[in-house]
Design a protein around this motif. Structure first.
Motif, PDB file in Angstrom:
ATOM      1  N   ARG A 344      44.437  34.674  64.203  1.00 40.37           N
ATOM      2  CA  ARG A 344      45.314  34.989  65.337  1.00 40.37           C
ATOM      3  C   ARG A 344      46.423  35.964  64.954  1.00 40.37           C
ATOM      4  N   THR A 345      46.341  36.491  63.752  1.00 36.41           N
ATOM      5  CA  THR A 345      47.250  37.534  63.297  1.00 36.41           C
ATOM      6  C   THR A 345      46.431  38.677  62.710  1.00 36.41           C
ATOM      7  N   GLY A 346      47.066  39.870  62.578  1.00 35.10           N
ATOM      8  CA  GLY A 346      46.365  41.007  62.005  1.00 35.10           C
ATOM      9  C   GLY A 346      45.787  41.951  63.036  1.00 35.10           C
ATOM     10  N   LYS A 405      49.987  35.783  78.178  1.00 37.06           N
ATOM     11  CA  LYS A 405      49.920  36.546  76.925  1.00 37.06           C
ATOM     12  C   LYS A 405      49.896  35.609  75.725  1.00 37.06           C
ATOM     13  N   ALA A 406      50.676  34.546  75.773  1.00 37.74           N
ATOM     14  CA  ALA A 406      50.681  33.592  74.665  1.00 37.74           C
ATOM     15  C   ALA A 406      49.313  32.968  74.466  1.00 37.74           C
ATOM     16  N   GLY A 407      48.573  32.788  75.549  1.00 34.74           N
ATOM     17  CA  GLY A 407      47.249  32.198  75.446  1.00 34.74           C
ATOM     18  C   GLY A 407      46.240  33.092  74.752  1.00 34.74           C
ATOM     19  N   ASN A 412      43.188  28.138  67.621  1.00 37.26           N
ATOM     20  CA  ASN A 412      41.717  28.127  67.611  1.00 37.26           C
ATOM     21  C   ASN A 412      41.128  28.891  68.792  1.00 37.26           C
ATOM     22  N   PHE A 413      41.945  29.778  69.394  1.00 36.42           N
ATOM     23  CA  PHE A 413      41.521  30.563  70.559  1.00 36.42           C
ATOM     24  C   PHE A 413      41.000  29.664  71.688  1.00 36.42           C
ATOM     25  N   SER A 414      41.608  28.496  71.818  1.00 35.04           N
ATOM     26  CA  SER A 414      41.109  27.545  72.824  1.00 35.04           C
ATOM     27  C   SER A 414      41.218  28.109  74.235  1.00 35.04           C
ATOM     28  N   GLN A 441      49.912  40.351  83.148  1.00 33.07           N
ATOM     29  CA  GLN A 441      49.575  41.770  83.009  1.00 33.07           C
ATOM     30  C   GLN A 441      49.521  42.241  81.557  1.00 33.07           C
ATOM     31  N   ASN A 442      48.803  41.485  80.753  1.00 31.68           N
ATOM     32  CA  ASN A 442      48.445  41.898  79.404  1.00 31.68           C
ATOM     33  C   ASN A 442      46.940  41.754  79.260  1.00 31.68           C
ATOM     34  N   THR A 443      46.365  42.499  78.318  1.00 37.74           N
ATOM     35  CA  THR A 443      44.921  42.437  78.111  1.00 37.74           C
ATOM     36  C   THR A 443      44.627  42.266  76.629  1.00 37.74           C
ATOM     37  N   GLY A 444      43.874  41.231  76.308  1.00 34.46           N
ATOM     38  CA  GLY A 444      43.416  41.027  74.935  1.00 34.46           C
ATOM     39  C   GLY A 444      42.015  41.573  74.766  1.00 34.46           C
TER      40      GLY A 444
END
Length: 480
Positions: A344-346, A405-407, A412-414, A441-444
């Motif tokens: 969840r980092t990098g 966004k926090a999600g 564990n990417f739940s 209004q964010n996109t992963g």
């Protein structure tokens, strides 16, 4: 005194020119003399044509404004060594009209040599100050390995270094100096200095230089100023900034360059391709066609005119231009451009993206991985949870009404797994990109690979490429 021509014999000849006072002048032609001691006035010495190896010994200490001797070589090879017979070292001044092939100064004195206007090809050593004439002067610094030599120059057209550590200081503005090779350091004047490096590759440190052009080899240039550098460079392969705030402009015609420790970089009119070094840098760029980060954690801020930008490996932040007419392609070329599988980092962060104008581009190995039908066109579709079709979809846009966004980086990417749901028509080790749009209004951007083909996404089957601070649309994705 009052002798016009003097020829030495087979032995070691030492000749002293007599002067009654500082206004006395001797004009003499000598050949085969091993040591010539000049008078207290301004002597004019011409060497014979058979070649001479001679020591010119100053009997007086010349200060600024006092007379200087004039030395003219013959048609042979003339090798002259300057010495001072005074125990207190002073300033020796010499005018070399022409024809001297090698000139060596006296350690401890400050040697100032002015060249005549006919052009000179000369090798020098331990000369402190060299002033060229109106002709073309080509100078070689004669140093051996481990020896250090610094010379102040003015109006010299080309300089070639020796085997030692050679340093040049420009006394006046130099509009056209060519460094042929092997100069380790050059310091500019208070004026506008334009330096060209010779072919074959150079490794050189510069300061207070306004314009620098590389040769055909691989040139590595380091900026030395402690406060800041403002410089235009062309045809240089590697540029390393200094401690201060460096502002670098790339010359017109196109450049392919790797930069380190440069704070501001501006492109020219050609196609400029820039790569950052691998230690992680913060840089503002403009008018660059292709900007690629290194393996470190880079912060790249795009001004106007940036065509493509890629963070490369590492945890990178990309800030796009706010100019309304700028179109920037944010490029991901491998799965390693983001976080590791399950981490969840990098990942990269992209700020300032404008949907409908800017593009998310998948190239290189990532393009090959995603473009399963090899049609070079991204099959981008909008899907809901439990509707992603692995058999046909290459890039899926999933919009969630609950995900924040926090999600996007939940444990564990739940939250991500819940938004994706169960895959349809899955096969083992097939990969696709899932773009999750949050309600804020964010996109992963995720590379999802169902390694065992069980249609269920696990934590370690997800790679987070980046998070974009905008709601992306289908038309924002391309293969390239």
């Amino acid at each position: 005194s009052a002798v016009e021509t003097l020829t030495g014999g087979t032995g070691n000849d030492v000749i002293t020119l007599y002067s009654t006072d500082i206004s006395s002048v001797n004009t003499i032609r000598v050949s085969g003399i091993e040591t010539l001691v000049s008078g207290s006035g301004s002597d004019s010495i011409t060497l014979g044509d058979s070649g001479n190896t001679m020591t010119l010994k100053y009997s007086g200490i010349y200060a600024t404004g006092q007379p200087r001797d004039t030395l003219t070589g013959g048609s042979g090879i003339d090798n002259i060594t300057l010495i001072n017979d005074k125990t207190s070292k002073g300033t020796n001044t010499l005018f070399v009209s022409s024809g001297i092939e090698k000139l060596t100064g006296f350690i401890g004195s400050f040697e100032t040599v002015t060249l005549g206007d006919d052009g000179n090809i000369m090798s020098i050593s331990q000369i402190d100050s060299l002033i060229g004439g109106s002709g073309t002067d080509n100078i070689t610094l004669s140093t051996t390995s481990g020896e250090s030599f610094k010379v102040w120059i003015s109006d010299i057209e080309s300089v070639t270094g020796g085997a030692g550590n050679d340093s040049i200081k420009l006394m006046t503005a130099t509009p056209n100096l060519k460094i042929i090779s092997d100069i380790e350091k050059i310091q500019g004047s208070d004026g506008a200095d334009n330096i060209t490096l010779g072919d074959g590759g150079n490794k050189i440190s510069v300061s207070s230089i306004e314009t620098l052009t590389g040769g055909t080899g691989n040139d590595f240039v380091t900026l030395l100023d402690m406060v800041s550098n403002t410089i235009t460079v062309s045809n240089v392969e590697t540029l390393q900034g200094g401690i201060g705030n460096d502002v670098v402009t790339l010359g017109d015609g196109g450049n392919t360059i790797t930069v380190y420790y440069v704070e501001t970089l501006k492109g020219g009119t050609g196609t400029d391709k820039v790569t950052l070094g691998n230690l992680g840098y913060t840089i503002t760029v403009s008018n660059i066609e292709t900007m690629t980060g290194g393996t470190g954690n880079d912060v790249i801020t795009c001004g106007e005119g940036v065509g493509e930008v890629s963070g490369g490996l590492g945890t990178d932040t990309i800030n796009l231009s706010s100019q309304t007419d700028d179109v920037t392609r944010v490029v991901f070329s491998t799965v390693y451009d983001g976080a590791a599988a399950g981490a969840r980092t990098g990942y990269d962060t992209v700020n300032g993206f404008t949907s409908g104008k800017d593009k998310i581009v998948f190239t290189g190995n990532l393009n090959t991985l995603l473009d399963r039908n090899a049609d070079s066109a991204a099959a981008v579709v909008s899907r809901s949870a439990n509707a992603i079709n692995v058999a046909t979809d290459e890039v899926c846009l999933v919009t969630s009404t609950t995900l924040t966004k926090a999600g996007l980086t939940s444990f564990n990417f739940s939250d991500v797994i819940s938004a994706i749901g169960t895959l349809k028509n899955s096969s083992a080790s097939i990969s696709l990109v899932v773009a999750l749009v949050t309600k804020d209004q964010n996109t992963g951007l995720y590379v999802v690979t169902d390694t065992n083909g069980d249609s269920t996404v696990a934590n370690d089957e997800i790679r987070l490429l980046g998070i974009v601070d905008h709601t992306l649309a289908v038309e924002d994705f391309v293969f390239g």
